[in-house]
Design an enzyme around this catalytic site. Structure first.
Site, short mmCIF file in Angstrom:
data_model
loop_
_atom_site.label_atom_id
_atom_site.label_comp_id
_atom_site.label_asym_id
_atom_site.label_seq_id
_atom_site.Cartn_x
_atom_site.Cartn_y
_atom_site.Cartn_z
N HIS A 1 0.71 -1.12 -0.18
CA HIS A 1 0.56 0.11 -0.46
C HIS A 1 0.89 0.94 0.02
O HIS A 1 1.79 1.04 1.05
CB HIS A 1 -1.43 0.00 1.14
CG HIS A 1 -0.29 0.07 2.54
ND1 HIS A 1 -0.37 1.55 3.01
CD2 HIS A 1 -0.24 -0.47 3.34
CE1 HIS A 1 0.13 1.25 4.18
NE2 HIS A 1 0.14 -0.38 4.49
N HIS B 1 4.21 3.53 12.42
CA HIS B 1 2.80 4.00 12.38
C HIS B 1 3.25 5.53 13.55
O HIS B 1 2.95 5.78 14.45
CB HIS B 1 1.83 3.58 13.52
CG HIS B 1 0.66 2.87 12.59
ND1 HIS B 1 -0.67 2.54 12.60
CD2 HIS B 1 0.83 2.03 11.60
CE1 HIS B 1 -1.60 2.44 11.37
NE2 HIS B 1 0.14 2.24 10.75
N ASP C 1 5.74 1.37 6.35
CA ASP C 1 4.79 1.67 6.14
C ASP C 1 3.79 2.21 5.74
O ASP C 1 3.36 3.22 5.81
CB ASP C 1 3.80 1.15 7.92
CG ASP C 1 2.98 0.43 7.60
OD1 ASP C 1 2.47 -0.03 6.85
OD2 ASP C 1 2.43 0.58 8.39
N GLU D 1 -5.65 1.98 2.16
CA GLU D 1 -4.62 0.30 3.63
C GLU D 1 -5.30 1.08 5.25
O GLU D 1 -5.94 0.02 5.69
CB GLU D 1 -4.02 0.10 2.68
CG GLU D 1 -3.34 -1.36 3.24
CD GLU D 1 -2.59 -1.47 4.92
OE1 GLU D 1 -2.77 -2.46 5.64
OE2 GLU D 1 -2.77 -0.86 5.70
N GLU D 2 -4.41 1.68 5.22
CA GLU D 2 -4.64 2.35 6.55
C GLU D 2 -6.35 2.50 7.56
O GLU D 2 -6.56 2.82 7.91
CB GLU D 2 -3.69 3.27 6.88
CG GLU D 2 -2.20 3.06 6.72
CD GLU D 2 -1.64 2.51 7.84
OE1 GLU D 2 -2.11 1.91 8.72
OE2 GLU D 2 -0.25 1.84 7.62
N ASP E 1 4.11 -6.38 3.73
CA ASP E 1 3.69 -4.51 4.25
C ASP E 1 4.78 -4.92 5.39
O ASP E 1 5.68 -6.11 5.78
CB ASP E 1 2.32 -5.62 5.27
CG ASP E 1 1.24 -3.56 5.06
OD1 ASP E 1 2.59 -3.06 5.48
OD2 ASP E 1 0.64 -3.62 5.25
#
Length: 374
Positions: free
Chosen positions: A82, A337, A197, A229-230, A252
């Protein structure tokens, strides 16, 4: 700049693909692309992938689909990484010219104060800072609790809402962390940036396609650079209704737990790519796990990933057509994140090798749920 070759006795040498991976990753993390606003990342991916694929399309959601064809009768494999990152949208502009934010994706309020951010207006990127009360002004109550995201504000230097508007700021503009790719320490082979990410996964897919620039792949490879995606795998959910394949994989990042504040690690940097067993979005198909393990056997170590608190595009890809064997390859990532995510370049390089190996065994791989001898 390519990673310098290590000379310490007994230390690993520069991994394969290092220069290509770093070149792609450095460009991709420079773009600002929170979920639903991946435009700049899409443009960077398109520029890189067009020379590497037989067909490249962008669907209505913004997913980039790059296909490298094998023989007509060959199997088809979808691999998704992603493009979007966690971030914010501008929720309000105060009379004093400060910006209030709405979170997009899974952000931890504790880490947000005093961060630099980009505000992506229609025409430019503006630098801002998430403001924090000066240490001299803190009360005991301030020190005892994190500031909720609803109380955060971004300072872009504007003196009024009118000045902010003159800079091009509008309600709904995307906001992302400022950062670039940098190596930690000296010759560590470990790199930090925001949005590893999953821009690292996107860089790995580009590197995978580079390997088929001059040779036909053993199966038709459909590389998906997905969006949103998130916020619930939304981009691939739409794609799953139209793409046909025999096998699907997600590539991922996953949460490494090898730092001092945690217990015995389940996933560690430098211990190889991880073959997913399960997460919150999918239980990996046993045939795909067998194929991935066969591809790695005798070549490099792999880890097994069981992590409830995560989901990947595999959770949507498993519904391709009437349902297909689906799994995932993960790369351990510290401080996930956050603006300071950390990965080991060797893990990422070996993830590319693992995918190459899987594609090479896929033509003969038994894809039944039960082993072939049952």
């Amino acid at each position: 700049m390519p990673t310098r070759r290590r000379t310490t006795p007994g230390s690993p040498q520069t991994p394969p693909h290092a220069s290509t991976l770093l070149d792609h990753l450095r460009r991709l993390v420079e773009a600002t692309g929170p979920s639903g606003s991946e435009h700049d990342v899409i443009r960077a991916v398109l520029e890189a992938v067009r020379p590497l694929a037989d067909e490249v399309t962008v669907d209505a959601f913004g997913n980039v689909i790059a296909t490298r064809r094998a023989a007509p009768e060959a199997r088809r494999c979808v691999i998704s990484a992603h493009m979007d990152e966690i971030g914010f949208r501008v929720r309000q502009v105060t009379p004093g010219g400060f910006l209030r934010l709405e979170k997009v994706g899974g952000l931890d309020d504790r880490i947000l104060l005093a961060q630099r951010v980009w505000i992506r207006t229609e025409d430019a990127r503006l630098l801002g800072v998430i403001g924090t009360k000066s240490a001299h002004l803190l009360t005991d109550a301030d020190r005892g609790s994190p500031v909720p995201s609803t109380q955060l504000y971004v300072d872009i230097g504007a003196r009024s809402a009118e000045e902010a508007a003159d800079m091009g700021v509008q309600i709904g503009d995307p906001v992302g962390f400022v950062g670039s790719l940098n190596e930690l320490g000296r010759d560590s082979g470990r790199y930090t940036a925001h949005a590893l990410d999953d821009r690292a996964g996107c860089a790995a897919l580009l590197c995978l396609l580079e390997g088929y620039r001059e040779v036909q792949p053993p199966v038709t490879v459909i590389c998906v650079f997905s969006v949103q995606e998130e916020v619930g795998l939304r981009g691939v959910q739409a794609l799953a209704r139209t793409v046909q394949a025999d096998v699907a994989l997600a590539l991922d990042m996953t949460a490494a737990d090898d730092t001092p504040e945690l217990g015995p690690p389940h996933l560690s940097l430098g211990s190889g790519p991880a073959i997913k067993v399960m997460d919150n979005s999918t239980l990996a198909h046993p045939a795909v796990r067998r194929g991935l393990e066969a591809a790695a056997r005798g070549r490099f170590p792999v880890q097994r990933e069981l992590l409830r608190g995560i989901g990947t595009d595999a959770g949507a890809l498993q519904y391709l057509g009437g349902g297909v064997p689906t799994g995932a390859v993960s790369v351990a990532n510290r401080s996930t994140h956050s603006p300071v995510e950390v990965l080991d370049l060797r893990d990422l390089s070996q993830a590319v090798e693992l995918l190459q190996g899987f594609l090479s065994v896929l033509p003969a791989l038994h894809l039944g749920f039960l082993p072939a001898d049952d």
